[in-house]
Motif scaffolding. Sequence first.
Motif, short mmCIF file in Angstrom:
data_model
loop_
_atom_site.label_atom_id
_atom_site.label_comp_id
_atom_site.label_asym_id
_atom_site.label_seq_id
_atom_site.Cartn_x
_atom_site.Cartn_y
_atom_site.Cartn_z
N ARG A 44 0.82 -1.21 0.00
CA ARG A 44 0.00 0.00 0.00
C ARG A 44 0.86 1.26 0.00
N GLN A 107 -1.38 -4.94 -7.32
CA GLN A 107 -1.97 -5.70 -6.22
C GLN A 107 -2.32 -7.12 -6.62
N GLY A 249 -6.02 -5.85 3.59
CA GLY A 249 -6.10 -5.04 2.38
C GLY A 249 -7.40 -4.27 2.29
N THR A 253 -7.59 -0.28 2.35
CA THR A 253 -8.25 0.44 1.27
C THR A 253 -9.26 1.44 1.82
N GLN A 256 -7.34 4.31 3.55
CA GLN A 256 -6.70 5.13 2.52
C GLN A 256 -7.73 5.97 1.78
#
Length: 299
Positions: A44, A107, A249, A253, A256
């Motif tokens: 990331r 990814q 993840g 996400t 973020q």
Amino acid sequence: MLDFLYYPVSLVMRLWHELFGALFGPATGLSWALSVVFLVLTVRALLVRSAWTRMRAARIGRALAPQVARLRERHRGDARALAEATAALHRTHGSSPVAGLGVVFLQLPVFVALLHVLRAFHRPGLTFEQNAAIANYAFPPDQVASFLQARLFGAPLAAWLRMPAEQLAAFGGPPVDGAAVAVVVVVLTVLAAVCTHLGMRYARVDPGAAPQGAARVLAALPWIAPVGVLAGGLLYPAPVALLLYWMTGSVATLVQQLVLTRLLDRRPPVVVAPPAPERSRAPRPGAKPVRRRPAGARR
């Protein structure tokens, strides 16, 4: 075949495990779980700039939606001309329709490589001693044995839902409780599905800016993707460590998305220049119309 992916992914995970192993013990489930979590965070961190570019391009795309709609009308039936005109419009405003796609393209290979590496820790049909004697890419045999014996809330990190009892018995260490594996798998899968849904809802994608067929898909994606996550975690033999990667993840996400959205909200709004008026071919009032000679005619 894909060793150029397997070795880097396993090496990053190994480096994090050695760091956390020095703090919490190399054979603990916490050390191995944190090595997976920080593998996600490493990826990331490398993709933050691409994510920023993608979100900024999405905002510019929403502001350009009326002009893109006019381009679709003007170039109806000519997909190439429409693509060129759309790209030129985005370039005028310092963006691109495909900006930030590196987030997706990097990814996916990491996810596939991690799945392969995790499955290689535990080879079906082999005993614990046989598995522990085989190196796994960047992991030497002693770390393979450590991974097989590590537990996360009682579940081996390489175990999956509905794993046969004879394979659960080949992990070494204390006996494995199938119920503990089921609980950990279900909890991680549900958390990953919920975070996937929230991340897509907060993505602020405007379905109205897309073509009619794509708009329906975009509107349904926050509900379709979590169903895929649930199916993958509960029906596919996904190891616990992979589900931990998946859940981390999804959380990363979401966080973020919220942070970058707040930073973008503080920037000045996107100002879109009005489209240039088309030149009219009609003569000015009082001007004599110009007759064009047909091609190939002599003067």
